[in-house]
Scaffold this active site. Structure first.
Site: not given
Ligand code: PA5
Length: 452
Positions: A418, A283, A304
């Site tokens: 948003k 951010e 792995h």
């Protein structure tokens, strides 16, 4: 004066990509950015309160927080922290790193819109004596606001309105916002999030301190660690400031085409440290079409899976290892007379010693495979050392963002989703965009689909 921060940065494995001389050549840029930070003259200067942990967490407030945590521990068996992003990740990082495994007295809500998660949590809480710490600086963030409605209703149903008021604590802006309004109306206990501290830099405010204290972790020691690191990383001189060296190295490697930083560690307890770190750097720096992509790997588990990519894939990565030097429990590998697995050569050794050899072998193999790395070493996993580490990353992030040329204290990009979401739900104020956004979604969704 507090002790020197218990933390060190080893950058020997950067060679040949980055030399000590190259790092030193950035001193003038660092000097300039340091002055912008400490004199508060750079971008986002209104959000630099976190620079001094003791100033954003005065002793009397810490005492009030620990007293509230103690009261809540008497009255509830579980605290639900409602918050998202910077309003929850710091607390979770510390609680998961230092709390007793399997005995987490803190649960989380408001960090997801998953109906499945929410339904399960509500079901679990039906059977628990719980309290709520709702954390939101703005007080209007959708995810925690929805969770607060649901959990407050459940709490009232279980204990009644009067008692529920005592079991809800709000951490929010000291003056404004919807949650502050709720505090005034309902009389909840509340703690302030200082105006000059953004969410992802807020772990040493009440945002982190109340849930961490509720979990039984020594918040004073954490704060001491942060203060020690603030003092240890106060110098503008690269040779005396590991946080600034880390910031310079990130920028140097970025300019050399290493566009992904992997935070790598060998302790699963650090999982949320990586989540917090990803938010902090993602951010803070991911803007203006720039910024390292912060990713993380948990070793040896991920050796792995992602190990192959790291060893031989595209050479666009570098690693920052978090090394916990000591303090691990002793678990001894037993001898097996049959030795069918061929492991008797390590019988008598501790699992932690094997983990350490795995770390050394991994760092060397990755370096030989073209992945430069740094080691950030903590003497042990303790409240003090973790406090130092969190502050280290904050300080380095401020410097790194300034060296990159961005404002590390805003996050304008998070508004885009948003706006679309609110338009799609006809939120008042978004009516003008509603039709356009709905049409854009309609236009793209399901246009090219393959089914079987
Ligand atoms: O770092 C940030 O500023 C964000 O991650 C915020 O903490 C997050 O969006 C939550 O915001 P608020 O505390 O206003 O609910």
């Amino acid at each position: 004066m507090a002790d020197q921060a218990p933390l060190s940065l080893d950058y020997s494995y950067l060679l040949p990509e980055v030399t000590p001389e190259e790092i030193a050549s950035w001193q003038p840029h660092v000097q300039l950015a340091h002055e912008q930070l400490v004199k508060r003259t750079g971008q986002g200067a209104d959000f630099l309160g976190w620079l001094e942990p003791a100033a954003i967490m005065p002793a009397e407030q810490l005492a009030a927080i620990t007293a509230t945590a103690a009261r809540l521990r008497e009255e509830a068996e579980v605290m639900v922290v409602i918050g998202i992003g910077g309003s929850y990740l710091g607390a979770r990082t510390v609680i998961e790193a230092l709390g007793a495994p399997g005995e987490m007295p803190v649960l989380y809500a408001g960090h997801t819109l998953s109906a499945d998660y929410t339904a399960h949590l509500l079901q679990v809480l039906e059977q628990k004596r719980f309290c709520i710490n709702v954390v939101s600086k703005s007080g209007t963030t959708t995810e925690p606001a929805i969770a607060f409605r649901l959990l407050r209703d459940l709490l009232i149903r279980k204990v009644g309105k009067e008692k529920a008021r005592e079991l809800i604590v709000a951490t929010t802006d000291p003056e404004k916002g919807a949650l502050r309004g709720g505090v005034k109306k309902e009389g909840y206990t509340s703690f302030p999030i200082p105006a000059n501290v953004g969410g992802r830099y807020s772990v040493f405010t009440a945002v982190g301190m109340l849930p961490i204290a509720f979990a039984g972790i020594d918040v004073q020691a954490m704060l001491d660690g942060a203060t020690a690191c603030a003092e240890g990383c106060a110098s503008p001189e690269l040779k005396a400031n590991p946080a600034y060296v880390y910031a310079v190295v990130r920028n140097l490697l970025y300019r050399k085409g290493k566009t992904i930083e992997l935070l790598a560690f060998f302790e699963p307890r650090l999982h949320y440290l990586a989540e917090w770190w990803k938010q902090l750097y993602g951010e803070s720096e991911g803007k203006s079409l720039m910024g390292l992509f912060p990713a993380s790997v948990e070793f040896t588990t991920d050796l792995h899976s992602m190990g192959q990519w790291i060893q031989q894939g595209q050479r666009t990565i570098f690693e920052t290892f978090i090394d916990i030097a000591g303090g691990m429990p002793s678990v001894t590998i037993p001898t097996d007379p049959e030795n069918a697995d061929g492991l008797n050569f390590i019988a008598g050794k501790s699992v932690d010693e094997v983990n350490r050899r795995a770390f050394e072998g991994t760092a060397l193999a990755h370096r030989d495979g073209g992945v430069p790395s740094m080691n950030l070493t903590l003497p042990e996993l303790s409240p003090k050392s973790l406090g130092s580490l969190l502050y280290f990353f904050e300080r380095a992030c401020g410097m790194s963002g300034y060296l990159l040329g961005v404002n590390p204290f805003n996050q304008p990009g998070v508004e885009s989703y948003k706006k679309n979401m609110f338009a799609l739900m006809n939120k008042p104020g978004f009516e003008a965009q509603a039709a356009e956004v709905a049409a854009a979604v309609q236009d793209r969704q399901g246009k090219h689909t393959v089914m079987f």
